[in-house]
Design an enzyme around this catalytic site. Sequence first.
Site, mmCIF file in Angstrom:
data_model
loop_
_atom_site.group_PDB
_atom_site.id
_atom_site.type_symbol
_atom_site.label_atom_id
_atom_site.label_comp_id
_atom_site.label_asym_id
_atom_site.label_seq_id
_atom_site.Cartn_x
_atom_site.Cartn_y
_atom_site.Cartn_z
ATOM 1 N N GLY A 1 0.844 -1.194 0.000
ATOM 2 C CA GLY A 1 0.000 0.000 0.000
ATOM 3 C C GLY A 1 0.874 1.237 0.000
ATOM 4 N N GLY B 1 -0.477 4.585 0.320
ATOM 5 C CA GLY B 1 -1.200 5.778 0.755
ATOM 6 C C GLY B 1 -0.408 6.513 1.819
ATOM 7 C CG LEU B 2 -1.969 10.083 3.833
ATOM 8 C CD1 LEU B 2 -2.897 10.791 4.802
ATOM 9 C CD2 LEU B 2 -0.883 11.029 3.367
ATOM 10 N NE ARG C 1 -17.809 13.359 9.800
ATOM 11 C CZ ARG C 1 -16.595 13.165 9.338
ATOM 12 N NH1 ARG C 1 -16.046 11.969 9.374
ATOM 13 N NH2 ARG C 1 -15.899 14.162 8.821
ATOM 14 N N GLY D 1 1.455 3.965 4.113
ATOM 15 C CA GLY D 1 2.470 3.185 3.405
ATOM 16 C C GLY D 1 3.614 4.034 2.897
ATOM 17 C CD GLU E 1 -10.163 3.525 6.210
ATOM 18 O OE1 GLU E 1 -9.625 4.231 5.346
ATOM 19 O OE2 GLU E 1 -11.369 3.214 6.175
#
Lengths: 252, 229, 637
Positions: free
Chosen positions: C40, C42-43, C330, C45, C425
């Site tokens: 991964g 993303g942020l 939310r 990884g 995440e």
Amino acid sequence: MNTMNLTLKIWRQPNTAAKGELKTYSISGINDHMSFLEMMDVLNENLQKKGEDPVVFDHDCREGICGACSLVINGRPHGPQQTTTCQLHMRSFKDGDTIYIEPWRAKAFPVIKDLMVNRSAFDRIQHAGGYVSVNTGSAQDANAIPIGKEIADEAFNSATCIGCGACVAACKNASAMLFVSAKISQLAMLPQGQAERNRRAEGMVAQMDQEGFGACTNTGACEAECPKQISISNIARMNREYLGAKLSSNAV
Amino acid sequence: MSWITNTLTSTLGRKLSMSLTGLFLVSFLIVHLSGNFLLYKGDGGEAFNLYSNFMSTNGLIRVLEIGLLLGFGIHIWTASILTRMNSAARPIGYAVQKTHEKVSWFSRNMGLSGSIVLFFLIVHLINFWFPYHYQEMPMVDIEGKPYKDMYGLVARIFHDEWWYSVLYLIALLLLGFHLQHGFASAFRTLGLDHKKYNSIIEGIGNIISIILPLGFATMPVYFWFFHTV
Amino acid sequence: MTLDSKIPSGQISEKWSNHKFGLKLVNPANKRKFDIIVVGSGLAGASAAASLAELGYNVKVFTFHDSPRRAHSIAAQGGINAAKNYQNDGDSTYRLFYDTVKGGDYRAREGNVYRLAQVSVDIIDQCVAQGVPFAREYGGLLSNRSFGGAQVSRTFYARGQTGQQLLLGAYSAMNRQIAAGKVKLYTRTEMLDLVVVDGKARGIITRNLITGAIESHAAHAVLLCTGGYGNVFYLSTNAMACNVTATWRAHKKGALFGNPCFTQIHPTCIPVSGDYQSKLTLMSESLRNDGRVWVPKAVGDNRLPTDIPEEERDYFLERKYPSFGNLVPRDVASRNAKSVCDEGRGVGATKLAVYLDFADAIRRDSEDVVRAKYGNLFDMYQQITGENPYKMPMRIYPAVHYTMGGLWVDFNLMTTVPGCYALGEANFSDHGANRLGASALMQGLADGYFVIPYTVGDYLAAIGQEKIGTDRPEFKEAEDAVRKRINGLLSMKGEKTVDELHRKLGLTMWDYCGMSRTEEGLKKAQGIIADIKKEFETNVKVLGANEEMNQSLEKALRLADFIELGALMVQDALDRNESCGGHFREEYQTPDGEALRDDENYAYVAAWEYKGDNQSEVLHKEALKFEYVKLTQRSYK
């Protein structure tokens, strides 16, 4: 809600080495709320039901930010609106239209399959200097260097490039200068980018040339088609950076 | 490869060559036009012939002429290399291509307008420069000295050779479009881009692209319609 | 199995620094002898890969995208929290810690959350140094805005594209290491299995998405930074390719899965417009500052919204929560929108939407003021729906947005498989049962930049430098199993396409394991999911071959894991007999219809252990101890 019937002329090419061709498909019952890619999903679902190979195309976030989607639609990158293909909706078309769907065309972007191209050239250009050399943990306080709002905003504008490659697809010379210049500009404007300014400009331009992109004729097609409105002023700034670097750096 | 050749053979380096030679050629056009206005002095061509003589005999001018030749040569040669590079960058074209309305046709076809201007340039040199330098020409006396009658040649060609005047006018029109895009583009290539000055540069480019061709265009029109040899 | 969270003892503010001191180190000259796989980009990884390579480790990064920059972190809009207190408004590490634990409805570990708040400030420094163009004031200093669940302005942002800018920063740091030869990047390469040798994670099996080649990669440690699993719902705000396969495969190799049923539903998304819908688009929650949420009072009122008079409208959030009004959290906003639609008062063609009306704001402040605040969001809305939100109220509906659950990890971010880590995440995370806005980016980068570089060394120093080759039988077995899975799918030649089955799974999850859940519904879902699994295993249609770019095959492999995960989510939701954060069991609510926690019996992390195909997973509980934050009932009346 309007539904429409369309004729699609889609580039099919089994792999990089194979010869491709435009194939014609008819599709019916498309409604104008669909996004363009959802229309493609419907086509693929139909094809699979018939046992035919679905059309391969790049896409991911479908909210206009990841830069994965591409497609030259009726001769324009990302289609008739100045947005990404995933944000293009079928209400931009009308019943009975014929839509030509082709991949980005550039020597540096070889077709992988059908409408999917290999854009790793963009990554390699970034590897050649699109960064500030700062190790994790060695940064000073974030507010230690004030950066004027105008400069910060301008750098941000350059940094919004999503790396989709529409600039290359739109340019008559398949030039990547808008993409390369956006990154060079972002870091050239910020104080953090100063230390490696020369090295970056020289390195990234050299890699860009090596990848086989064309030159810039300043027609402005890239800027006009860029879904993120990256300004062509970046290219002028890159020219400046490059010349300055070549004249002043110690790299002989 | 030294850093100089390395720079000049990069895409940006080649564009730099295009830009600098292009601007140099613009300056030549301005000088050329100013000199040619001597045709209108109304002295039967005396001043123009003296000017022609000066231009072809003065040592410094001859040296500059080599520079001019180089300017043209580099501009044309680089353009041909870039054109080849650019078409190689897209080996397979689009089946359908629609250009954005903001993009002008001439900006996309600088090669075409440039080639037509080049073709004209060759004809132009054959008609004027070549005979003046290498052929027998009618002579006129000015203050007791014989000079080649360039004025007469100009007047005769524009008056007698209608096809030449037509070609001349077409080439000037294309030159105008070539300059209209080329002038501002040259500044961008040099990296000169600023909110405050862009519109000024574009304005000057527009003026030049109108004034220069228009100035040159007056000559065939003048000799064709208003001048009798 | 006993779960050891390895939370250090002592004062909360000292835990992380004491722990860091206690961690074993790898000598700088020896770091180059260790290989680390990062899955991964993303942020989490990209930041981990860059930081570990800077330290000297050899890193291999795998992404199924064509470029690391496409990872879904790119789509985060709002911002990133940090306890910098630049605004002098009373923020502190402790306050960020407190807000996060409370916002998570008391289902997160105090120790982890405090560390997150501590390193948050370093993240901002690091990103600015990389050239991330955060928003600034005229004086040149960083600007902040406020976000839900906090009373201070601690959110740093880059217009509506904070995730993009942070990801490009991490990506650039990684690019530097790629150029330096310390990171080797594998694009369009998807992890299909984790390889465990002698009880330790020692590598992965990948498929090259272009050629179909199945390959083995060995390393000393494996970091899974593969994001969340919101796409189990088919429709979510996640990108199309987001999937659970990497973490699910690790789960099947022994990594426990924590709190799988904790999903976050975001209230302001553009509603579904038809069966062809492929994805849902989030509209920033800031819109609720000026927009009023309403539905018609009468069931079946089909008039245009502008034709419905004031007295026939139900501004249900303002009515039920007079003090917070439209700005309730939310989960509360989402549940209320659902219940009015369930009553049949939903609007639009599908009747699954509520109005978000700016008419009052436009009357009060003028259209220009509204445009200045929300122009880009209004444009986006118009682009997608073709309607002008300045004239007609927007139609919105909740959508799946984030998954708080994920692989169970200890304080070192290590899963229950030694040497296998989960970051961002992908782990069950620091957010408890509900994540606060602008905290996802913070956690992804905290894990990658500032936690894993310390903790992975402790493990590597202990296991030693000896390399394991991919010629070990464990790799061959895993490769063969992957090939068998692929061949099974390709040779099935059934009737249903992958998307058909995925849509069916998604709808089931949404109906029974979505915004509100009941025992009855969840049990029903178990049956439906079992049927979907059976249909998938006998009747799926995947065309083409393995040895080519085959997007249907990719999707089929991912769906297989989503189906199994779906079953576990339902089991987890069924087991948790309380309501907390994003998990709302209708049986457990206060008389006013709010979530009712059961701290006595459920103040634990549910960590599920895989026991084999078609066998029930086994629940392990990690008790949560609250020494600093007092457990209270949330109220927004």
